[in-house]
Design a protein around this motif. Structure first.
Motif, PDB file in Angstrom:
ATOM      1  N   ASN A 152     -16.162   2.510  -1.165  1.00 31.30           N
ATOM      2  CA  ASN A 152     -15.393   3.697  -0.737  1.00 31.30           C
ATOM      3  C   ASN A 152     -14.276   4.030  -1.724  1.00 31.30           C
ATOM      4  OD1 ASN A 152     -16.943   3.918   1.522  1.00 31.30           O
ATOM      5  ND2 ASN A 152     -15.479   2.951   2.899  1.00 31.30           N
ATOM      6  N   HIS A 153     -13.577   3.005  -2.206  1.00 30.47           N
ATOM      7  CA  HIS A 153     -12.473   3.257  -3.139  1.00 30.47           C
ATOM      8  C   HIS A 153     -12.993   3.601  -4.535  1.00 30.47           C
ATOM      9  CE1 HIS A 153     -10.183   1.634   0.198  1.00 30.47           C
ATOM     10  NE2 HIS A 153      -9.116   2.185  -0.353  1.00 30.47           N
ATOM     11  N   HIS A 164      -3.043   6.677   7.285  1.00 30.85           N
ATOM     12  CA  HIS A 164      -3.654   5.930   6.190  1.00 30.85           C
ATOM     13  C   HIS A 164      -3.200   4.479   6.163  1.00 30.85           C
ATOM     14  CE1 HIS A 164      -3.729   4.279   2.085  1.00 30.85           C
ATOM     15  NE2 HIS A 164      -5.000   4.568   2.254  1.00 30.85           N
ATOM     16  N   LEU A 167      -0.604  -2.733  -6.117  1.00 30.46           N
ATOM     17  CA  LEU A 167      -0.365  -2.823  -4.673  1.00 30.46           C
ATOM     18  C   LEU A 167      -0.167  -4.286  -4.264  1.00 30.46           C
ATOM     19  CD1 LEU A 167      -0.207  -1.129  -2.028  1.00 30.46           C
ATOM     20  CD2 LEU A 167      -2.596  -1.737  -1.646  1.00 30.46           C
ATOM     21  N   ARG A 224      -3.901  10.537  -5.617  1.00 28.28           N
ATOM     22  CA  ARG A 224      -5.163  10.009  -5.040  1.00 28.28           C
ATOM     23  C   ARG A 224      -5.289  10.503  -3.596  1.00 28.28           C
ATOM     24  NH1 ARG A 224      -7.906   8.293  -9.120  1.00 28.28           N
ATOM     25  NH2 ARG A 224      -6.859   6.774 -10.437  1.00 28.28           N
ATOM     26  N   PHE A 225      -4.127  10.734  -3.003  1.00 34.97           N
ATOM     27  CA  PHE A 225      -4.102  11.227  -1.623  1.00 34.97           C
ATOM     28  C   PHE A 225      -3.756  12.711  -1.704  1.00 34.97           C
ATOM     29  CE2 PHE A 225      -3.002   6.842  -1.886  1.00 34.97           C
ATOM     30  CZ  PHE A 225      -3.653   6.244  -0.824  1.00 34.97           C
ATOM     31  N   PHE A 280      -4.910  -1.350  -7.456  1.00 36.14           N
ATOM     32  CA  PHE A 280      -4.961  -2.436  -6.464  1.00 36.14           C
ATOM     33  C   PHE A 280      -4.026  -3.576  -6.884  1.00 36.14           C
ATOM     34  CE2 PHE A 280      -8.705  -0.424  -4.679  1.00 36.14           C
ATOM     35  CZ  PHE A 280      -8.666  -0.816  -3.348  1.00 36.14           C
ATOM     36  N   VAL A 318     -10.286   5.064  -7.357  1.00 31.54           N
ATOM     37  CA  VAL A 318      -9.100   4.191  -7.345  1.00 31.54           C
ATOM     38  C   VAL A 318      -9.366   3.089  -8.377  1.00 31.54           C
ATOM     39  CG1 VAL A 318      -7.672   2.642  -5.946  1.00 31.54           C
ATOM     40  CG2 VAL A 318      -8.649   4.705  -4.912  1.00 31.54           C
ATOM     41  N   ARG A 355     -13.625   7.126  -4.801  1.00 32.48           N
ATOM     42  CA  ARG A 355     -12.367   7.900  -4.928  1.00 32.48           C
ATOM     43  C   ARG A 355     -11.695   7.672  -6.271  1.00 32.48           C
ATOM     44  NH1 ARG A 355     -11.447   5.627   0.508  1.00 32.48           N
ATOM     45  NH2 ARG A 355     -11.963   7.286   1.958  1.00 32.48           N
ATOM     46  N   SER A 372      -4.960   2.360   8.552  1.00 32.54           N
ATOM     47  CA  SER A 372      -6.309   1.955   8.098  1.00 32.54           C
ATOM     48  C   SER A 372      -6.206   0.738   7.190  1.00 32.54           C
ATOM     49  CB  SER A 372      -6.988   3.061   7.274  1.00 32.54           C
ATOM     50  OG  SER A 372      -7.081   4.232   8.001  1.00 32.54           O
TER      51      SER A 372
END
Ligand code: HEM
Length: 185
Positions: A126-127, A95, A140, A74-75, A137, A132, A130, A98
């Motif tokens: 935003n995610h 990152h 995480l 993802r990065f 999540f 995500v 991308r 942020s």
């Protein structure tokens, strides 16, 4: 550690309102589902995490990538970089800063649900762009809860764990809403 434990017992044994009797510590905020006591616990313990916000942020993402190596791509700039090298990478630090300052804003906005909601929607959009996933999540969250337990010893106190879990769920509710509005099926 002693200071932290004394603080926790001070907060949870009902003395937290001693200096401010007007506060009903067990009142639940309908916007977040958190009691005043839970909010105070989260804001106070976050201050402890912030003492090493950079180190804790990097640790969070290194642990996350250990759990979900498939999320590294993802990065784009992290692809192929060994985790031990990533640990010292300024890009990872940029990152994780942020993320940690976003979490700081979430904690600081628990008493301002409208502002919090707008911020979370934006973060979700935003995610979502991308790609995500909600599962990333959620993974995480598992790692974040473990990190908090290690750093704060809140495993000694189920109520503290619940306060943090609820806070992350509040954040994710808004983020997931924003992600759904943005993600292209
Ligand atoms: C508590 C959870 C999270 C928070 C608060 C968070 C917050 C942020 C923030 C504030 C940014 C920078 C601003 C922006 O471009 O949106 C960002 C960027 C990013 N996030 Fe997250 N994030 C979280 C979880 C995740 C997860 C689970 C993933 C993927 C597995 C992810 C992937 C990314 C990527 C790829 C970027 C762009 C990085 C770059 O351009 O260098 N984030 N995140």
């Amino acid at each position: 550690m002693g200071i932290i434990l004394s603080y926790l017992s001070y907060l949870w044994n009902g003395d937290a309102g001693a200096a401010a009797p007007a506060i009903d510590w067990d009142r639940t905020d309908p916007a977040t589902g958190l009691t005043a006591r839970q909010k105070k616990f989260v804001t106070d313990t976050w201050e402890l995490v912030k003492k090493d916000i950079k180190g804790n942020g990097v640790e969070l993402f290194i642990r996350f990538f250990e759990r979900r190596p498939d999320a590294v791509p993802r990065f784009r700039s992290f692809v192929g970089v060994p985790l031990e090298e990533l640990r010292h990478s300024k890009r990872l630090l940029a990152h994780t800063n942020s993320v940690m300052y976003a979490l700081d804003s979430v904690v600081a906005s628990l008493d301002d649900p409208e502002c919090l909601h707008e911020m979370l929607l934006k973060m979700g959009e935003n995610h979502g762009r991308r790609r995500v996933t909600e599962q990333e999540f959620l993974d995480l969250k598992v790692v974040l809860m473990d990190l908090l337990k290690d750093k704060l010893d809140i495993h000694l106190n189920e109520e503290g764990e619940e306060a943090w879990s609820k806070t992350i769920d509040v954040a994710y509710k808004g983020i997931f809403e924003g992600m759904k509005s943005e993600v292209v099926q």
